[in-house]
Scaffold this motif. Structure first.
Motif, PDB file in Angstrom:
ATOM      1  N   ALA A 155       0.872  -1.220   0.474  1.00 49.81           N
ATOM      2  CA  ALA A 155       0.419   0.160   0.008  1.00 49.81           C
ATOM      3  C   ALA A 155       0.499   0.427   0.148  1.00 49.81           C
ATOM      4  CB  ALA A 155      -0.833  -0.533   1.282  1.00 49.81           C
ATOM      5  N   ASP A 189       0.968   3.984  -3.019  1.00 51.81           N
ATOM      6  CA  ASP A 189       0.936   5.205  -3.134  1.00 51.81           C
ATOM      7  C   ASP A 189       2.386   6.498  -2.877  1.00 51.81           C
ATOM      8  OD1 ASP A 189      -1.490   5.222  -2.167  1.00 51.81           O
ATOM      9  OD2 ASP A 189      -1.484   4.974  -0.080  1.00 51.81           O
ATOM     10  N   ALA A 217      -6.885  -5.973   3.749  1.00 53.34           N
ATOM     11  CA  ALA A 217      -6.202  -4.948   4.175  1.00 53.34           C
ATOM     12  C   ALA A 217      -4.981  -5.438   5.495  1.00 53.34           C
ATOM     13  CB  ALA A 217      -7.932  -4.126   4.817  1.00 53.34           C
ATOM     14  N   VAL A 225      -4.847  -0.610   2.353  1.00 52.61           N
ATOM     15  CA  VAL A 225      -5.756  -1.710   1.680  1.00 52.61           C
ATOM     16  C   VAL A 225      -5.059  -1.956   0.659  1.00 52.61           C
ATOM     17  CG1 VAL A 225      -8.175  -2.207   0.706  1.00 52.61           C
ATOM     18  CG2 VAL A 225      -7.853  -0.534   2.883  1.00 52.61           C
ATOM     19  N   PRO A 252      -4.061  -2.348  -2.570  1.00 52.07           N
ATOM     20  CA  PRO A 252      -3.939  -1.796  -3.602  1.00 52.07           C
ATOM     21  C   PRO A 252      -5.236  -1.897  -4.675  1.00 52.07           C
ATOM     22  CG  PRO A 252      -1.819  -1.469  -3.681  1.00 52.07           C
ATOM     23  CD  PRO A 252      -2.173  -2.624  -2.447  1.00 52.07           C
ATOM     24  N   ARG A 263      -8.813  -1.397  -4.024  1.00 47.42           N
ATOM     25  CA  ARG A 263      -9.087  -0.275  -3.126  1.00 47.42           C
ATOM     26  C   ARG A 263     -10.961  -0.198  -3.720  1.00 47.42           C
ATOM     27  NH1 ARG A 263      -4.004   2.842  -2.702  1.00 47.42           N
ATOM     28  NH2 ARG A 263      -2.844   1.489  -0.705  1.00 47.42           N
ATOM     29  N   ARG A 264     -11.289   1.273  -3.607  1.00 45.96           N
ATOM     30  CA  ARG A 264     -12.600   1.639  -3.615  1.00 45.96           C
ATOM     31  C   ARG A 264     -13.868   0.442  -2.868  1.00 45.96           C
ATOM     32  NH1 ARG A 264     -11.236   7.025  -4.691  1.00 45.96           N
ATOM     33  NH2 ARG A 264      -9.228   7.056  -5.855  1.00 45.96           N
ATOM     34  N   GLY A 271     -11.416   0.402   3.836  1.00 51.98           N
ATOM     35  CA  GLY A 271     -10.900   0.816   4.179  1.00 51.98           C
ATOM     36  C   GLY A 271     -11.881   1.503   5.273  1.00 51.98           C
TER      37      GLY A 271
END
Length: 337
Positions: A25, A29, A68, A89, A91, A94-95, A99
């Motif tokens: 993660a 980022d 996660a 979380v 990758p 995600r969304r 999270g």
């Protein structure tokens, strides 16, 4: 259904899964080559037995898949209203609300432990500015009620440093600091200066700019210093320390560099000058002495990383003159329950 389980720090498989999510993660980022805590550094910190902080690690699973990881740190001596937390979380997951669900569970654990002030952090590119608006980690914090309490600047110094530069800065500082003497070492702080070292170490968090962070002063604890020195050894880290002493032998300034034996970088930890000793270029003096020692005994280290509050113009100026260049920003966030 999402399931959250606390990691047994002595279960290598679980710790590995927890760390792998964290590292993936962070690198997603912040870039593939970003400096993160190594697997063994994280493992040994989780296993440390201490009276000053309780550390917990968690794994989140969805339909049997680890999606996660999270962490929670609960101070046990000072700042008993606070908790520090982090959520990472995977990758590819995600969304999807993962999270948010994990954060809610970690916040509940902190609340159950009697904590009412939650702290976390997020990093973003330096060029994105002080606020980090639009950056996913920063926006996640904002959406969940965390306010930006302090903005930090990460800076990087590439080694080796030009000898002429250090000589010039050292001569400039020496003209103001002749009344003090420097003492440096590698490893554990010598017994005759460790109490003074502990005093400054305890004061760093409140003497440095704290913005809107709710922080109480820490108690001076030599035993904690020794416990953390033992942890560094277990983590394959090596500490480089320098202090400035006044005419009575009192520690009036200190600085510490910690080298990771696993990633080959050095990290600037605390640097502080007692208020009554300021104005004598002691901050510059101790940092130069420590960097010289680092270059002599750890010549394979190629970078030093440091964080400073963006409003700490004095320390940022010292670092700039030494050759540090801004490389990233970090926001320290706070939420009051």
């Amino acid at each position: 259904m999402l399931q959250l389980s606390q990691v047994d720090p002595f279960d290598d498989t679980a710790v590995d899964l927890w760390w792998e999510i964290y590292a993936a993660a962070e690198r997603a980022d912040r870039g593939a080559h970003t400096a993160v805590w190594t697997r063994d550094e994280s493992r040994h910190e989780l296993r440390q037995q201490t009276d000053t902080v309780e550390r917990r690690a968690y794994l989140a699973l969805f339909d049997g898949e680890v999606v996660a990881s999270a962490r929670l740190a609960l101070p046990l001596r000072d700042n008993l209203r606070t908790a520090s937390l982090g959520v990472h979380v995977a990758p590819q997951r995600r969304r999807r609300g993962t999270g948010t669900a994990v954060l809610s569970a970690i916040e509940a654990a902190a609340r159950d432990a009697g904590r009412s002030i939650l702290k976390s952090s997020a990093s973003w590119p330096y060029a994105a500015g002080d606020d980090g608006a639009g950056i996913p980690g920063r926006e996640f914090a904002r959406r969940h009620g965390y306010t930006l309490a302090l903005g930090d600047v990460q800076s990087r110094l590439r080694l080796p440093i030009d000898a002429d530069l250090l000589d010039g800065l050292e001569a400039e500082a020496a003209a103001r600091s002749a009344a003090y003497r420097l003492r440096s070492w590698i490893g554990s702080a010598p017994s005759d200066v460790v109490h003074g070292w502990a005093e400054l170490d305890a004061a760093v968090e409140t003497e440095a700019p704290v913005g809107d962070l709710d922080i109480e002063p820490s108690a001076v604890d030599v035993a904690e210093i020794r416990a953390n020195e033992a942890l560094l050894a277990q983590q394959n880290r090596r500490s480089y320390g320098t202090v400035a002493l006044d005419a009575e032998g009192r520690v009036v300034a200190h600085t510490q560099l910690v080298v990771s034996g696993d990633d080959g970088n050095a990290y600037q930890w605390g640097t502080l000058v007692r208020s009554e000793a300021r104005g004598h270029r002691l901050g510059m003096s101790v940092k130069i002495a420590n960097l010289r020692m680092l270059q002599e005994y750890a010549s394979d280290v190629r970078s030093v990383y440091t964080y400073n509050a963006g409003v700490n113009r004095h320390m940022l100026d010292i670092n700039r003159r030494l050759g540090f260049a801004p490389s990233e920003r970090m926001g320290e966030f706070q939420k009051k329950l």
